[in-house]
Design a protein around this motif. Structure first.
Motif, PDB file in Angstrom:
ATOM      1  N   ASP A  51       0.520   5.612   0.770  1.00  0.00           N
ATOM      2  CA  ASP A  51      -0.270   6.597   1.499  1.00  0.00           C
ATOM      3  C   ASP A  51      -1.269   7.250   0.547  1.00  0.00           C
ATOM      4  N   HIS A  52      -2.557   7.188   0.882  1.00  0.00           N
ATOM      5  CA  HIS A  52      -3.578   7.779   0.028  1.00  0.00           C
ATOM      6  C   HIS A  52      -3.427   9.294  -0.100  1.00  0.00           C
ATOM      7  N   LYS A  64      -1.757  11.677  -3.363  1.00  0.00           N
ATOM      8  CA  LYS A  64      -2.393  12.255  -4.549  1.00  0.00           C
ATOM      9  C   LYS A  64      -2.631  13.753  -4.401  1.00  0.00           C
ATOM     10  N   ARG A 106      -3.893  -1.112  -6.837  1.00  0.00           N
ATOM     11  CA  ARG A 106      -4.671   0.116  -7.027  1.00  0.00           C
ATOM     12  C   ARG A 106      -3.883   1.347  -6.600  1.00  0.00           C
ATOM     13  N   LYS A 135       0.823  -1.206   0.000  1.00  0.00           N
ATOM     14  CA  LYS A 135       0.000   0.000   0.000  1.00  0.00           C
ATOM     15  C   LYS A 135       0.858   1.256   0.000  1.00  0.00           C
ATOM     16  N   THR A 164     -11.676   3.192   4.412  1.00  0.00           N
ATOM     17  CA  THR A 164     -12.700   4.100   3.896  1.00  0.00           C
ATOM     18  C   THR A 164     -13.983   4.014   4.720  1.00  0.00           C
ATOM     19  N   ARG A 211      -5.756   4.867  -5.990  1.00  0.00           N
ATOM     20  CA  ARG A 211      -5.935   5.197  -4.577  1.00  0.00           C
ATOM     21  C   ARG A 211      -5.028   6.324  -4.111  1.00  0.00           C
ATOM     22  N   SER A 212      -3.801   6.357  -4.617  1.00  0.00           N
ATOM     23  CA  SER A 212      -2.782   7.158  -3.940  1.00  0.00           C
ATOM     24  C   SER A 212      -2.078   8.220  -4.776  1.00  0.00           C
ATOM     25  N   MET A 229     -11.421   0.974  -2.385  1.00  0.00           N
ATOM     26  CA  MET A 229     -10.497   1.988  -1.897  1.00  0.00           C
ATOM     27  C   MET A 229      -9.792   1.573  -0.611  1.00  0.00           C
ATOM     28  N   ASP A 258     -12.171   9.442   0.242  1.00  0.00           N
ATOM     29  CA  ASP A 258     -11.881   8.521  -0.854  1.00  0.00           C
ATOM     30  C   ASP A 258     -13.082   7.680  -1.280  1.00  0.00           C
TER      31      ASP A 258
END
Length: 266
Positions: free
Chosen positions: A113-114, A117, A173, A111, A220, A177-178, A216, A236
């Motif tokens: 960090d979201h 973005k 993703r 993963k 979430t 996602r990020s 997501m 998100d």
């Protein structure tokens, strides 16, 4: 048709219709022209707000593009911002199919960090006036993929292929996602939207099927499941309907924020 999956089926239909709309130009249809950067549908101008914002920073924004961007912004504000990501974006459509391959191959889920973005979005807006052209345009997999579909430009699929390779081999993703600045823009817009997923704690049996189904990521749904809020308030949330479809107790539903407020919104 499985009634428990009605929103997923409807979303798949919309995704196919969007792709069909873009492809229609290759078959000589005239009711739609353009791509997801800027287009015209039955005489109504439409434009990607982030693309328009970049041209605004350059002082090159035409009136029709501004009108199209405002129409799209208003539409996705009403329907939840990142609704664009789950229902319309062709990159997300391809990513969802790739996700099934990832699951079949048993690849590990790393993963990012979201929040990255939002940094990417800031860099795009900072670099655009410095460089003197829309900084994200050459790398935009959404715009480039839609161009490939609309005009038969195979070379425009390169950003999409890079995104899919990144999400398959490195981070599940990870782009959507990020890293995607379009997703960041719509997440900010969705935070202000009146259209949300609502939660009934009295109907929830804490099976967490919704958290497992969320594309997501489980976090979430922390608002309802952990903090017991009456709304899914995470920025998100794409309003994809996956959590609603899998909930055996119908504890999750689409609704309007003005009718049911979560504790943090009061």
């Amino acid at each position: 048709m499985n009634k428990m999956r009605k929103w997923t089926w409807l979303r798949r239909l919309v995704q196919v219709l969007v792709i069909g709309l873009l492809l229609s130009q290759l078959f000589g249809f005239k009711f739609f022209s353009g791509d997801l950067n800027a287009s015209n549908l039955l005489g109504i101008p439409l434009a990607d707000p982030l693309t328009a914002l970049q041209y605004l920073l350059l002082g090159q924004l035409a009136g029709k593009i501004l009108l199209g961007a405002l129409l799209i912004t208003a539409f996705y504000w009403l329907l939840g911002g990142k609704t664009f990501c789950s229902w319309v974006c062709p990159v997300n459509t391809a990513g969802e199919l790739l996700d099934k391959l990832r699951h079949w191959l048993g690849l590990p889920e790393r993963k990012l960090d979201h929040g990255l973005k939002y940094l990417v979005l800031g860099l795009v807006l900072l670099l655009t006036p410095i460089l003197g052209y829309p900084a994200f345009a050459p790398f935009n997999p959404v715009g480039q993929t839609s161009m490939a579909l609309a005009f038969g430009l195979a070379g425009a699929l390169v950003p999409l292929l890079l995104v899919l390779a990144f999400e398959l081999l490195l981070y599940r993703r990870g782009w959507c996602r990020s890293l995607c600045p379009i997703g960041a823009f719509y997440a900010l817009l969705g935070r202000l939207s009146p259209f949300v997923v609502t939660y009934r704690q009295d109907q929830c049996v804490n099976c967490r099927a919704c958290a497992r189904a969320c594309p997501m990521g489980a976090d979430t749904l922390n608002g309802p499941l952990v903090q017991k809020e009456a709304l899914v308030t995470d920025w998100d949330c794409t309003r994809c309907g996956s959590c609603i479809d899998v909930c055996p107790q119908q504890a999750l539903q689409y609704g309007w924020k003005l009718k049911r407020k979560g504790r943090k919104d009061q």
